[in-house]
Design a protein around this motif. Structure first.
Motif, short mmCIF file in Angstrom:
data_model
loop_
_atom_site.label_atom_id
_atom_site.label_comp_id
_atom_site.label_asym_id
_atom_site.label_seq_id
_atom_site.Cartn_x
_atom_site.Cartn_y
_atom_site.Cartn_z
N PHE A 130 0.83 -1.20 0.00
CA PHE A 130 0.00 0.00 0.00
C PHE A 130 0.86 1.25 0.00
CE2 PHE A 130 -2.82 3.21 1.90
CZ PHE A 130 -3.82 3.16 0.97
N TYR A 133 1.85 2.10 -3.38
CA TYR A 133 0.81 2.85 -4.09
C TYR A 133 0.85 4.32 -3.70
CZ TYR A 133 -3.80 4.80 -4.81
OH TYR A 133 -4.82 5.65 -5.14
N VAL A 134 1.03 4.60 -2.39
CA VAL A 134 1.00 6.00 -1.93
C VAL A 134 2.18 6.77 -2.52
CG1 VAL A 134 1.18 7.48 0.09
CG2 VAL A 134 -0.24 5.46 0.17
N GLU A 137 1.69 7.51 -6.10
CA GLU A 137 0.80 8.63 -6.36
C GLU A 137 1.49 9.96 -6.10
OE1 GLU A 137 -1.82 9.08 -7.78
OE2 GLU A 137 -3.37 7.61 -7.41
N VAL A 141 1.49 12.56 -9.08
CA VAL A 141 0.80 13.85 -9.02
C VAL A 141 1.80 14.98 -9.25
CG1 VAL A 141 -0.50 15.39 -7.53
CG2 VAL A 141 -1.08 13.01 -7.62
N LEU A 174 -4.64 0.20 -7.18
CA LEU A 174 -5.28 0.19 -5.87
C LEU A 174 -6.26 -0.97 -5.77
CD1 LEU A 174 -5.52 1.54 -3.18
CD2 LEU A 174 -7.24 3.05 -4.09
N TYR A 181 -5.16 -7.65 -0.35
CA TYR A 181 -5.48 -7.55 1.07
C TYR A 181 -6.67 -8.46 1.40
CZ TYR A 181 -6.49 -5.81 5.67
OH TYR A 181 -6.70 -5.76 7.01
N LEU A 187 -0.36 -6.57 4.15
CA LEU A 187 0.04 -5.60 3.13
C LEU A 187 1.55 -5.57 2.93
CD1 LEU A 187 -2.30 -2.57 3.79
CD2 LEU A 187 -2.25 -4.02 1.78
N THR B 77 -8.52 -1.35 6.86
CA THR B 77 -9.12 -0.91 5.60
C THR B 77 -9.62 0.52 5.72
OG1 THR B 77 -11.16 -1.91 6.32
CG2 THR B 77 -9.82 -3.18 4.82
N MET B 80 -6.73 2.70 5.19
CA MET B 80 -6.38 2.73 3.77
C MET B 80 -7.30 3.65 3.00
SD MET B 80 -5.62 -1.25 3.12
CE MET B 80 -5.76 -1.32 1.37
N THR B 83 -6.47 7.29 3.53
CA THR B 83 -5.32 7.70 2.72
C THR B 83 -5.73 7.88 1.26
OG1 THR B 83 -4.10 6.25 4.15
CG2 THR B 83 -2.92 7.17 2.30
N SER B 84 -6.51 6.92 0.78
CA SER B 84 -6.83 6.97 -0.64
C SER B 84 -7.78 8.12 -0.96
CB SER B 84 -7.37 5.62 -1.08
OG SER B 84 -8.66 5.71 -1.56
N ILE B 87 -5.50 11.17 -1.27
CA ILE B 87 -4.80 11.15 -2.56
C ILE B 87 -5.77 11.53 -3.68
CG2 ILE B 87 -3.70 9.65 -4.24
CD1 ILE B 87 -2.55 8.09 -1.90
#
Lengths: 496, 119
Positions: A130, A133-134, A137, A141, A174, A181, A187, B77, B80, B83-84, B87
């Motif tokens: 995860f 992924y962050v 991004e 961006v 994602l 997950y 993760l 979750t 998560m 966070t998402s 973003i």
């Protein structure tokens, strides 16, 4: 003290601090102070990434141990990628000194630049899906904003296209993370790898694998997912084009793809490498064929990025130690010569104001340093000995033959010849021949641009030396070990 | 294979988002489609951690770890999704800013008219 978190904290803090330079009202003073600050921060990052090369380590964030905590992992695969990221970003900062004088808002430019570097460093080091992924991004961006930095028609259009396609890619990733997950309730990469290894994989895991492959293929611009790249990379300012083409598509795309599919899923034989081989061959050939017809210098280079990513994917897709070594080696080499070519195009644009090859001519006489370095870079990308591109292509072709895929070797050689043809065109129309009347008063690029180009040109020569047995065993053999043997990665992170 | 209906609904919403991105010509509608897609994803991630009649993931006084784990919904979750969402917010904010600039430069939101860059 463990220095791994510094790779993320220095650029993040740098991005914050450099944006505070906004308070300096005098434009000239502001530019000089931001330049000095940015180059110092870049230099520190470069020094610490040289310091960690060849070593391995694990850092638990906030002293939370696995499997609950989040770790940063430096392994032999991430070390070289980290070094090349910070090296190219330092050189691009040096190049920006003069080039960015055509734009205002220097502190915002450096701020976004450091955010991008922070995202990439974190992405390379992280041991958590995860978090990957962050960080991805964060890097993406920042890169959207940098592509549209000039805010003219072309840049805004390109960045919108890039953003839409890229956000679809990240949404797929994602979704893949969510699937993983849902099946493993973990993760971090080691726990996911162990959980996937111990259970009979349900269909959903393969769905997740497919989502990851599509997502990362969009990010690394493999054909047929390449549509955004030839617009986005040429439209950005030249140092950013160099960063995007030479580092961003590699860390955000190919590195993450290999890390997830090979190391975490452990699928380095069978279907996944086959998909990579097919995508690689397609990108390699179609990319170079599309590049042949281009007259816009930067657009031509962007299509060559697609083609060279094909070589890297082919190397990794062979799934043999030699092929993987070829993939990593070509990844490093391509970072160096493609950033050099983009910086050359930037220097030409800075002095002449054109990117059209038909309007150039004889620039080698007017801009000797730019001409000579672009000649070196062209020979490197075309695979002419003794430059670095030759050695990595040689390894990939040898790996194709050794793993009994002679046809793949044939396509790789053909792609290389077409690349040579394409760059002969660049040299013939751009740098050799008679000087055009409109270009009589062109001067050589400013000093700092020359420094950055000469450094990269020297690296093009020096990186052939990575073939020497000592360095080869130090850098490439352990990296291939980590990629192809999941047990080694687990042992490194868990420490027993 | 037994897939709960709620997951299927999330995936349908996700597909609606993808459909919008692929077919719509208006820049604002594309941005809205991306929002729909992201929200479908967030919903999906939340639903993975959902448990029927589960309690909020806060340890009450007098509750032991095993009892908490047996009755609570999954807090990870939720973290998560938080966070998402952040973003997604930053991305949508940047996209809207770009869309405003697009309108300034081209005078239209129709992407079939925005094609300075050749193929």
């Amino acid at each position: 003290m463990n220095i791994l978190p510094l790779f993320v904290t220095i650029p993040l803090a740098g991005a914050f601090v450099v944006s505070l330079f906004d308070f300096i009202k005098d434009e000239k003073k502001k530019n000089i102070s931001t330049n000095i600050f940015a180059s110092l921060a870049g230099l520190v990052l470069l020094v610490i990434s040289i310091k960690v090369i060849g070593s391995a380590g694990v850092y638990s964030m906030g002293k939370w141990k696995l499997p609950e905590g989040i770790v940063l992992v430096l392994d032999p695969f991430s070390g070289p990628i980290l070094l090349i990221t910070n090296l190219i970003s330092f050189i691009c900062i040096l190049f920006s000194f003069d080039y960015m004088s055509g734009y205002n808002g220097r502190e915002k430019y450096y701020s976004l630049f450091f955010l991008m570097v922070a995202g990439m460093n974190g992405l390379v080091l992280t041991g958590d899906i995860f978090n990957l992924y962050v960080f991805l991004e964060i890097a993406s961006v920042a890169s959207y904003a940098l592509v549209g930095f000039g805010t003219m028609r072309e840049e805004i259009e390109a960045t919108f296209k890039y953003m839409v396609l890229s956000s679809v890619a990240t949404a797929f990733m994602l979704l893949g993370v969510a699937f993983i997950y849902g099946f493993t309730f973990n993760l971090n990469m080691v726990s996911v790898a162990k959980a996937l290894g111990s259970m009979e994989a349900p269909v959903g895991v393969y769905v997740a694998l497919g989502l990851f492959i599509i997502g990362f293929s969009i990010k690394s611009a493999l054909i047929p997912f390449h549509a955004w790249l030839p617009d986005a990379h040429p439209s950005a300012p030249a140092p950013i084009s160099a960063m995007l083409s030479s580092v961003v598509i590699k860390t955000v795309g190919m590195y993450s793809l290999i890390r997830i599919c090979y190391v975490v899923f452990g699928m380095n034989t069978g279907q996944v490498p086959e998909v990579l081989r097919v995508l690689g061959i397609l990108s390699m050939m179609l990319g170079v064929l599309l590049a042949l017809g281009q007259w816009d210098f930067k657009r031509l280079l962007a299509y060559h990025s697609v083609s060279q990513m094909g070589y890297i994917a082919l190397g990794f897709g062979l799934g043999t130690p030699l092929g993987v070594i070829g993939g990593i080696y070509h990844l490093l080499n391509h970072s160096v010569f493609k950033s050099l070519l983009f910086l050359n195009s930037g220097a030409v644009y800075y002095r002449t104001g054109t990117r059209d090859l038909k309007e150039m001519g004889g620039l080698g006489k007017k801009m000797p340093v730019t001409g000579a370095t672009s000649m070196i870079a062209s020979m490197s990308i075309a695979g002419i000995p003794p430059f670095n591109g030759f050695w990595s292509k040689l390894i990939i072709i040898m790996a194709c033959i050794k793993s009994s895929h002679p046809w793949l070797a044939f396509w790789a050689v053909l792609g290389s010849i077409l690349t040579l043809a394409s760059f002969l065109k660049v040299q013939r129309y751009g740098f050799l021949g008679k000087v055009k009347d409109s270009l009589r008063n062109v001067k050589e690029a400013p000093f700092m641009m020359q420094v950055s180009m000469i450094t990269l040109a020297l690296l093009c020569l020096a990186m052939g030396g990575l073939m020497l047995p000592g360095l080869y065993d130090l850098i490439f053999v352990p990296a291939a070990g980590i990629i192809l043997d999941q047990a080694q990665y687990l042992k490194l992170v868990l420490g027993n | 294979m037994n897939v709960p209906i709620i997951y299927t609904l999330c995936m349908i919403l996700f597909s609606v988002g993808i459909y919008g991105i692929v077919t719509k010509k208006n820049v604002v509608k594309i941005i809205l489609s991306i929002l729909i897609m992201e929200n479908a994803l967030n919903l999906f991630i939340l639903m993975i951690g959902y448990r029927k009649d589960g309690i909020a993931p806060i340890v009450q006084p007098g509750m032991d770890a095993a009892g908490f784990a047996a009755s609570s919904v999954d807090p990870l979750t939720q973290a998560m999704v938080l966070t998402s969402i952040v973003i997604g917010l930053s991305m949508i904010a940047l996209m809207v800013a770009i869309a405003i600039r697009l309108y300034e430069r081209f005078g239209t939101f129709d992407i079939s008219e925005i094609k300075d860059l050749k193929e």
